[in-house]
Design a protein around this motif. Structure first.
Motif, PDB file in Angstrom:
ATOM      1  N   VAL A  84      -5.169  16.419   2.968  1.00 14.61           N
ATOM      2  CA  VAL A  84      -6.150  16.548   2.010  1.00 14.61           C
ATOM      3  C   VAL A  84      -6.409  14.758   1.551  1.00 14.61           C
ATOM      4  O   VAL A  84      -5.346  14.294   1.133  1.00 14.61           O
ATOM      5  CB  VAL A  84      -5.880  17.456   0.843  1.00 14.61           C
ATOM      6  CG1 VAL A  84      -7.116  17.083  -0.139  1.00 14.61           C
ATOM      7  CG2 VAL A  84      -5.720  18.684   1.205  1.00 14.61           C
ATOM      8  N   ARG A  85      -7.455  14.386   1.721  1.00 10.95           N
ATOM      9  CA  ARG A  85      -7.605  12.751   1.533  1.00 10.95           C
ATOM     10  C   ARG A  85      -8.216  13.023   0.205  1.00 10.95           C
ATOM     11  O   ARG A  85      -9.163  13.325   0.002  1.00 10.95           O
ATOM     12  CB  ARG A  85      -8.798  12.280   2.383  1.00 10.95           C
ATOM     13  CG  ARG A  85      -9.126  10.961   2.234  1.00 10.95           C
ATOM     14  CD  ARG A  85      -9.214  10.262   3.648  1.00 10.95           C
ATOM     15  NE  ARG A  85     -10.690  10.732   3.892  1.00 10.95           N
ATOM     16  CZ  ARG A  85     -11.647  10.276   3.847  1.00 10.95           C
ATOM     17  NH1 ARG A  85     -11.930   8.861   3.392  1.00 10.95           N
ATOM     18  NH2 ARG A  85     -12.891  10.643   4.348  1.00 10.95           N
ATOM     19  N   ALA A  86      -7.417  12.211  -0.923  1.00 13.98           N
ATOM     20  CA  ALA A  86      -7.884  12.176  -2.421  1.00 13.98           C
ATOM     21  C   ALA A  86      -9.056  11.539  -2.704  1.00 13.98           C
ATOM     22  O   ALA A  86      -9.617  10.763  -1.977  1.00 13.98           O
ATOM     23  CB  ALA A  86      -6.773  11.588  -2.987  1.00 13.98           C
ATOM     24  N   ALA A  87      -9.752  12.217  -3.376  1.00  9.00           N
ATOM     25  CA  ALA A  87     -11.281  11.871  -4.125  1.00  9.00           C
ATOM     26  C   ALA A  87     -11.067  10.541  -4.756  1.00  9.00           C
ATOM     27  O   ALA A  87     -12.124   9.511  -4.607  1.00  9.00           O
ATOM     28  CB  ALA A  87     -11.764  12.746  -4.792  1.00  9.00           C
ATOM     29  N   ARG A  88     -10.083  10.567  -5.367  1.00  8.12           N
ATOM     30  CA  ARG A  88      -9.796   9.019  -6.124  1.00  8.12           C
ATOM     31  C   ARG A  88      -8.578   8.467  -5.839  1.00  8.12           C
ATOM     32  O   ARG A  88      -7.560   8.875  -6.404  1.00  8.12           O
ATOM     33  CB  ARG A  88     -10.102   9.348  -7.711  1.00  8.12           C
ATOM     34  CG  ARG A  88     -11.353   9.789  -8.196  1.00  8.12           C
ATOM     35  CD  ARG A  88     -11.548   9.992  -9.717  1.00  8.12           C
ATOM     36  NE  ARG A  88     -12.798  10.370 -10.037  1.00  8.12           N
ATOM     37  CZ  ARG A  88     -13.893   9.229 -10.467  1.00  8.12           C
ATOM     38  NH1 ARG A  88     -13.462   8.066 -10.268  1.00  8.12           N
ATOM     39  NH2 ARG A  88     -14.865   9.771 -10.796  1.00  8.12           N
ATOM     40  N   THR A  89      -8.669   7.413  -4.995  1.00  9.74           N
ATOM     41  CA  THR A  89      -7.319   6.757  -4.689  1.00  9.74           C
ATOM     42  C   THR A  89      -7.833   5.376  -4.160  1.00  9.74           C
ATOM     43  O   THR A  89      -8.946   4.876  -4.073  1.00  9.74           O
ATOM     44  CB  THR A  89      -6.866   7.668  -3.540  1.00  9.74           C
ATOM     45  OG1 THR A  89      -5.649   6.902  -3.174  1.00  9.74           O
ATOM     46  CG2 THR A  89      -7.404   7.599  -2.273  1.00  9.74           C
ATOM     47  N   THR A 188     -20.150  -1.574  -5.575  1.00  9.04           N
ATOM     48  CA  THR A 188     -18.642  -1.008  -5.349  1.00  9.04           C
ATOM     49  C   THR A 188     -18.742   0.501  -5.345  1.00  9.04           C
ATOM     50  O   THR A 188     -19.434   1.240  -6.342  1.00  9.04           O
ATOM     51  CB  THR A 188     -17.828  -1.621  -6.451  1.00  9.04           C
ATOM     52  OG1 THR A 188     -17.838  -2.960  -6.378  1.00  9.04           O
ATOM     53  CG2 THR A 188     -16.196  -0.924  -6.275  1.00  9.04           C
ATOM     54  N   VAL A 189     -18.207   1.133  -4.623  1.00  9.81           N
ATOM     55  CA  VAL A 189     -18.036   2.504  -4.178  1.00  9.81           C
ATOM     56  C   VAL A 189     -17.003   3.331  -4.003  1.00  9.81           C
ATOM     57  O   VAL A 189     -15.826   2.415  -3.610  1.00  9.81           O
ATOM     58  CB  VAL A 189     -19.038   3.119  -3.644  1.00  9.81           C
ATOM     59  CG1 VAL A 189     -20.466   2.441  -3.581  1.00  9.81           C
ATOM     60  CG2 VAL A 189     -18.437   2.685  -1.888  1.00  9.81           C
ATOM     61  N   PRO A 190     -16.521   4.626  -4.283  1.00  5.40           N
ATOM     62  CA  PRO A 190     -15.259   4.960  -3.847  1.00  5.40           C
ATOM     63  C   PRO A 190     -14.867   5.027  -2.237  1.00  5.40           C
ATOM     64  O   PRO A 190     -15.772   5.275  -1.581  1.00  5.40           O
ATOM     65  CB  PRO A 190     -15.198   6.430  -4.296  1.00  5.40           C
ATOM     66  CG  PRO A 190     -16.357   6.526  -5.510  1.00  5.40           C
ATOM     67  CD  PRO A 190     -17.171   5.527  -4.976  1.00  5.40           C
ATOM     68  N   PRO A 191     -13.726   4.673  -1.797  1.00  4.95           N
ATOM     69  CA  PRO A 191     -13.591   4.498  -0.321  1.00  4.95           C
ATOM     70  C   PRO A 191     -13.797   5.693   0.322  1.00  4.95           C
ATOM     71  O   PRO A 191     -14.120   5.447   1.500  1.00  4.95           O
ATOM     72  CB  PRO A 191     -12.211   3.765  -0.357  1.00  4.95           C
ATOM     73  CG  PRO A 191     -11.865   3.040  -1.603  1.00  4.95           C
ATOM     74  CD  PRO A 191     -12.715   3.991  -2.569  1.00  4.95           C
ATOM     75  N   ILE A 192     -13.636   6.668  -0.226  1.00  8.34           N
ATOM     76  CA  ILE A 192     -13.703   7.875   0.423  1.00  8.34           C
ATOM     77  C   ILE A 192     -15.203   8.258   0.713  1.00  8.34           C
ATOM     78  O   ILE A 192     -15.320   9.013   1.927  1.00  8.34           O
ATOM     79  CB  ILE A 192     -13.227   9.269  -0.606  1.00  8.34           C
ATOM     80  CG1 ILE A 192     -13.090  10.437   0.291  1.00  8.34           C
ATOM     81  CG2 ILE A 192     -14.058   9.514  -1.855  1.00  8.34           C
ATOM     82  CD1 ILE A 192     -12.225  11.608  -0.497  1.00  8.34           C
TER      83      ILE A 192
END
Length: 292
Positions: A84-89, A188-192
């Motif tokens: 599971v790839r975390a949504a915020r990391t 800037t965006v979340p890397p996911i």
């Protein structure tokens, strides 16, 4: 005065099933999903699949012979491994990744770069193109002129070359596609939300280029032809390391603003960013005659 009124619930049809049947149905649904390779969002405590058929990876744990998610994120499967790839990391780098970063410090024979990771990345003096030939040795005079190449606050695009013993990234800019960034705007965006594509350099028909950094930094700038960076010896140092922006006409500025705002809207709805989605979104905004 406020008055609360309860509404009558519409009639519903309930189907009674045993817990065993419910678990079996859930396993069948997840089996279909895992085989299809589609994207699914999960949350902590949700049972993903049987631990007897699959191995648990990062972001999961095993309880009662079930693989259960421990974080909120996207379920990914590689053969029999479930993660599971975390949504915020923070960004987890890999060798070969394309990243956009900002110079934070100039040190002897190296620069420190903020790449939206757990620690600053390192760009060695020996890992950049210098005037006079790409493969020449770096001299003491080059070390004294490091701020003429990159200084604090400069933005650059680079590739992850390797890792140091403490886990920090080692970057390089040995390609003419890499180097200092100008004539644009940073998003800037979340890397996911950044998908791995064949090319992270995207050219839109409106005269705007995009650089989708896998670390969550996106550079939106006016279109630059590749030969503009090439001089008589194949390397124009003034064009590559200049800190002055070019003159940008009003239509290009509006296009840059439109693309940047489209990225902001897509990210607010947690939509992954790809070249196809960005092209479709830009065409739609033009059809709707939206203000940039």
């Amino acid at each position: 005065m406020f008055e609360f009124t309860s509404f009558r619930r519409p009639p519903e049809t309930f189907s009674v099933s045993s817990p065993d049947n419910a678990d079996a149905d859930m396993d069948e649904d997840y089996e279909d999903f895992l085989e299809s390779g589609e994207t699914k969002l999960t949350w902590p405590g949700e049972s993903l699949t049987s631990a007897q058929d699959y191995m648990r990876g990062h972001g999961t744990y095993v309880d009662n012979e079930q693989v259960i998610a421990s974080v909120t994120g996207i379920v990914e499967r590689v053969n029999k491994l479930i993660t599971v790839r975390a949504a915020r990391t923070r960004y987890n780098p890999e060798v070969g990744d394309l990243v956009v970063g900002r110079i934070t410090e100039v040190q002897p024979r190296r620069w420190k770069v903020d790449a939206n990771s757990r620690q600053d990345a390192i760009l060695m003096l020996s890992s950049v193109n210098l005037p006079g030939g790409v493969q020449r040795r770096k001299l003491e005079s080059d070390e004294l002129q490091m701020r003429t190449f990159f200084e604090e606050g400069d933005l650059l695009v680079a590739e992850v070359q390797s890792f140091f013993g403490d886990g920090s990234m080692s970057l390089h800019t040995r390609s003419l596609s890499y180097g200092k960034l100008r004539n644009g705007q940073l998003a800037t965006v979340p890397p996911i939300l950044i998908r791995r594509l064949k090319s992270h350099f995207i050219s839109l028909p409106c005269g705007v280029d995009l650089i989708l950094g896998l670390n969550g930094y996106i550079w939106v700038n006016k279109h630059v032809k590749q030969n503009e960076r090439e001089g008589e010896e194949g390397f124009d140092a003034e064009a590559v390391y200049s800190s002055r922006n070019d003159e940008i006409d009003e239509s290009t500025r509006a296009a840059i603003s439109r693309v940047t705002n489209l990225i902001t809207v897509l990210v607010s709805h947690s939509i992954p960013l790809t070249d196809t989605i960005l092209l479709d979104a830009y065409d739609w905004s033009l059809e709707q005659e939206c203000d940039p």
